[in-house]
Design an enzyme around this catalytic site. Structure first.
Site, mmCIF file in Angstrom:
data_model
loop_
_atom_site.group_PDB
_atom_site.id
_atom_site.type_symbol
_atom_site.label_atom_id
_atom_site.label_comp_id
_atom_site.label_asym_id
_atom_site.label_seq_id
_atom_site.Cartn_x
_atom_site.Cartn_y
_atom_site.Cartn_z
ATOM 1 N N CYS A 168 7.325 9.984 10.890
ATOM 2 C CA CYS A 168 8.121 9.556 9.735
ATOM 3 C C CYS A 168 9.184 10.578 9.352
ATOM 4 C CB CYS A 168 7.207 9.288 8.548
ATOM 5 S SG CYS A 168 6.030 10.623 8.237
ATOM 6 N N GLY A 195 0.834 -1.200 0.000
ATOM 7 C CA GLY A 195 0.000 0.000 0.000
ATOM 8 C C GLY A 195 0.862 1.241 0.000
ATOM 9 N N GLU A 239 -2.359 14.128 1.768
ATOM 10 C CA GLU A 239 -0.901 14.264 1.845
ATOM 11 C C GLU A 239 -0.307 14.145 0.453
ATOM 12 O OE1 GLU A 239 0.255 11.256 4.854
ATOM 13 O OE2 GLU A 239 0.591 12.983 6.152
#
Lengths: 643, 643
Positions: free
Chosen positions: B404, B201, B320
């Site tokens: 992240c 994904g 995003e």
């Protein structure tokens, strides 16, 4: 007539309560018939109006079938009606324009032509007074069944207005009698029970009935106007069209809320401004505080959030009207010529009511910009839609299927003197500065005022009042909202700090024969910004000089209109040209944006703009020479140009 | 390792067909381990990274529970998992950052800490090689059931990348063995029948498997990467989520069309750029023309229509990611730090593939602007979202629930040397100008290049190559896309018309010991415009000097940021400041818009702007001092200001 009107107003004013801080003053307009115009600006336009626009309009009414509809109706023919439902009104407005013109420029040929048309109109009137060729010819038996859409009351209103004008201009009653008969019929149908509730889908008859009431002295017409105004918003159109009120949005017709409850201008622009004009007439006479408060709210909303710099209203073609506050697009500006006229009419009524210069400012803005643009310099072509920017494809037309605008501009130009002066208690008010002479009664005496000026090209105005007999009176001179540094002198003596009330210089003195008042209204070229809420004008500036808004036309530029910008420090000079009656042209040191070849680039170094002279002309002048791009609002900074 | 990699590439390149006019050159990156950085710019940032960002990241991973998830998994505890589904990946990226740092700055304490974390990770690995703490602790038994949303393959990819980095940095196999075991497991599950179709994904494992293949020389990992890339777009996620393909919009995951058919960048920005990175690795090795053509199309769409001037991508917070071409808002720019890193990775791979300077231009744009902004000057706070304009309320945070970005910036800074050089047949390519030394094999010989420069503050670069043995070789020096008038001299002799190929100066000669090449890249302050299709930047200009995009921060201005504009003729000067390692500050003669009090006015005279010095600093510097408004794109003309 003036005396009758004055009598009505005086009686009514006793009952008027103060509204807010602005006590209604209820001035009386000096009728255009008392005003002689001898300037180079308006007199030449009135002459063009007389020799071109008015005859052209009458010719077109014949060609387009407006007059043949009356012939059919007179012969009881019930087919062959031509044109839209409101065809009759164009005839009436043309008669009104011609009448105004006759009043100041006698013209036997035109008068005979008018009489012939009036006979035609009169011949179509029914024995009971009814007159609307659409219903007589096309939908017999369906009178007054669709007030919302079918303009019967609107057409009747224009008939009445035209008849009043014709009577004032010629003294003849042939048309006024038709109007009185029609008004009587309307009054027999509409009104308090047992008569019918109803009001016009397109307002107009309200202000016309007030005029008829003043001319005839018959208060029933005023009462009917009051009825139409005060009942509006009672969802009559929902009932008429069998729509549940909760499912009905009447805002287009200003029928969504009771007339007293409007918070802002809305709907169809011409409908809105005619309605507000009628409502101002009614409120001025009744002194109804709720109506006055509504008018104040809607006026402020209109002029503070919905007014084009050129004095027009109604940004959207979709509804010929309003959208949301501050929506004033330029390229797609609708700004129908009729809407500018309608707003000037409303503003003039507000000006008489309150004697505050802000109202005459709007009159002037509309007349000198948006309205005048509606007619070509030769008087033979017309704008219906008046954008503030064009890519070069918008041009005046010879006529329109919906031909409301040409005769509306024509009647306004012919009667422009009627917007210039007003009288109040012992005071003569000057709202527009137009060279010429006005003579008017004033508190039972006489005043004659001679005005010398090259306005709007120059702001120096010499005023020579003669009061008969001499004595203590007031001269009230509007200081235009656009003007900084207005100066006043009397008999050569500068007045250090003139008294100012509601935007007017008040010159109160014992006048003597030979007194000379000089007003100097400096006219530098002004860079005007729009309120930042006006998205369409962000980063743009407009040039204005005196009352005139300027634009740039491609034919005057050395670079593409789209590439030009006007930095804040651009130097500006003016030049008195020889064309269009001494038009003052503005030259500015602008910039020409570089054309960048972007190919596939997303970012590249800026190329500095080159210097380029920008030449601007008054907005009303545009589209009279070579076709090309036009802009009122110019970018302050260079605009990215694609190759 | 380099030799193994070279062997793989050479074997593959034989099969590569030319794509378009750009024959793939397939250069090899010189690994960061071969690059010593001794400049003042990057070396200080790498030191801050080592002493602040990396330890802070490791501390935060402990605090936020990332590490405890591994402890739970090792003890077979099936509750208590903390954080989002991709928690493991933050640990791996931090290990990777720390490993890169260790390679150039040995640090026994950090190495011990890493080993301890690696033991923790290894302890959680299952006997079959599987390792993902979310599924081990929170959803045992549901491995590989939701590839679309649950990041298992994404986390595996980051583990593999980190392990490769750790092996390269330390020579130790303790982490690489975990990666090999995990990759083996993944390879046992996914692949051509009878194995399962499936792909991540969130792409990432593709490029990681290529790295693992190169490090280990095992072609199975490359084949698996190829499988993941080439099968993408076969609507696996629709099947997985039992949605009829015709009702499924897979564009967010770039799963809407077969991988070969993408016409433009779309979906989630980081997903998109990692996928394109992996696809570039695969296409570079297979030479698949369809894949190469897709990459070319998507690259052009990305950089010609969807790239922020600061080198980032993904305008929208909603996904995003991407919206429509040219949608590059400033105040709401999302431009996630990870997305800038991901694009730089893809650009670097395209650069190696084609040896065209346009690709390294994008690497440089991202590294020096968007990526560096992701970390505070003290290395302890981080941006996830990087707007190009702020009203003053956007600030770096100590950590994020979705963390992240911090380790992604940290690993990029630690390994920045790896973006600087490449080798091709008999040629050393210089992509970034960073003072220091690179030593690398070249066609079986050795080359050492000493670079002296104050880049990015100054464009003068001295290069001293030593080829061993001396002989005829090429030095290829990138001429940055931002640079006009780049000049070259060799041993003091100016080269009149240097040979330029694909944006590189080609210096081909018989090199002798002591040869000195001097490059001068003039760095005037440039005013940059955006393509007029970028609505958000119309009427605006950005300042750029060398590779650095500048911004204005409130703390440096004498007037409100929102009131400042920069006319085309503004004079500009630069000043070498003492802060932030000699930051060059730009001073420009700007304008301060007047604050007009609009009250209820719709139009009023423009007030000319005042002069106001504007001080601009590099974008990456912003939000390190007093909080306040910031803007990259400045209006060219005064902006209407409300009081």
């Amino acid at each position: 007539m003036r005396l009758k009107l004055a009598a009505i107003l005086t009686a009514a004013s006793m009952a008027v309560a103060a509204f807010g801080s602005d006590q209604p003053l209820k001035l009386q307009a000096v009728p255009f018939t008392a005003v002689r115009i001898t300037d180079s600006f308006w007199s030449s336009r009135q002459e063009t109006n007389r020799i071109a626009s008015i005859p052209v309009s009458l010719d077109n009414l014949e060609k387009a079938g407006n007059l043949s509809n009356f012939r059919l109706a007179a012969r009881h023919v019930t087919n062959g009606f031509t044109g839209p439902v409101f065809m009759d009104s164009d005839v009436y407005k043309a008669i009104e324009a011609a009448s105004f013109s006759l009043a100041t420029h006698p013209d036997a040929q035109l008068e005979a032509r008018l009489d012939s048309i009036i006979s035609l109109v009169a011949g179509a009137q029914q024995p009971d007074g009814y007159l609307d060729t659409y219903f007589l010819v096309k939908e017999p038996g369906r009178r007054w069944t669709n007030l919302r859409d079918c303009h019967e009351l609107y057409c009747a209103g224009h008939l009445i207005e035209a008849a009043v004008a014709h009577f004032q201009a010629t003294g003849k009653r042939n048309f006024l009698d038709v109007a009185v008969k029609l008004a009587g019929h309307v009054n027999s149908v509409f009104g308090p029970e047992p008569k019918r509730l109803g009001y016009p889908g397109h307002p107009e008859i309200e202000l016309a009935l007030v005029k008829l009431s003043r001319v005839t002295g018959d208060p029933r017409y005023f009462e009917l106007a009051k009825f139409f105004v005060e009942n509006r918003g009672r969802h009559y159109f929902a009932t008429e069209h069998r729509t549940p009120p909760e499912k009905y949005d009447g805002s287009y017709w200003l029928d969504d809320v009771p007339i007293f409850d409007h918070e802002k201008i809305k709907g169809h622009a011409v409908r809105a401004a005619y309605l507000m004009s009628g409502a101002t007439d009614v409120a001025g006479q009744t002194g109804d505080e709720r109506l006055l408060a509504m008018l104040d709210r809607v006026w402020r909303n209109t002029t503070e959030k919905n007014l084009y710099i050129t004095g027009g209203i109604g940004p959207s073609a979709h509804n010929e009207g309003f959208t949301v506050d501050y929506d004033l697009p330029n390229l797609t500006a609708y700004q129908e010529t009729c809407a500018t006229v309608a707003l000037a009419q409303w503003a003039s009524r507000m000006s008489l009511l309150y004697g505050d210069a802000q109202y005459a400012d709007v009159v002037e803005r509309g007349l000198y910009n948006g309205m005048l643009a509606g007619v070509s310099h030769d008087g033979q072509k017309f704008f219906y839609v008046n954008p503030l920017e064009s890519a070069g494809h918008h041009h005046r037309q010879e006529w329109f299927g919906c031909a409301c605008c040409p005769p509306n501009a024509a009647r306004t130009i012919a009667a422009v003197g009627g917007y210039a002066y007003a009288v109040g208690p012992n005071s003569l008010w000057v709202n527009l500065y137009i060279q010429g002479r006005v003579k008017t009664p004033l508190d039972g005496q006489q005043v004659c005022l001679d005005v010398e000026s090259d306005y709007p090209w120059d702001g120096k105005v010499t005023l020579k009042p003669t009061f008969d007999p001499p004595g203590r009176h007031e001269l009230r001179l509007r200081v235009p909202g656009w003007c900084d540094g207005a100066a006043l002198s009397i008999n050569g003596q500068s007045v250090a700090a003139p008294r100012v009330e509601r935007g007017y210089f008040v010159v109160s003195r014992d006048w003597k024969k030979g007194d000379v008042v000089k007003l100097n209204l400096p006219m530098p070229v002004r860079r005007v910004s729009a309120n930042p809420n006006v998205v369409a004008d962000r980063g743009l500036v407009a040039l204005q000089r005196g009352p005139l808004v300027y634009c740039i036309e491609q034919c005057d530029q050395t670079a593409a209109v789209a590439s030009l910008s006007l930095p804040p420090d651009a130097s500006v000079k003016v030049e008195k040209s020889k064309w269009f009656g001494g038009t003052v042209v503005v030259h500015a040191s602008g910039r020409q944006s570089a054309q960048l070849d972007w190919k596939d680039a997303l970012y590249q170094s800026e190329t500095p703009p080159a210097r380029a002279e920008i030449t601007a002309v008054p907005y009303f002048v545009w589209d009279n020479r070579q076709a090309g791009a036009m802009k009122v609002w110019l970018p302050v900074a260079p605009v990215a140009q694609k190759k």
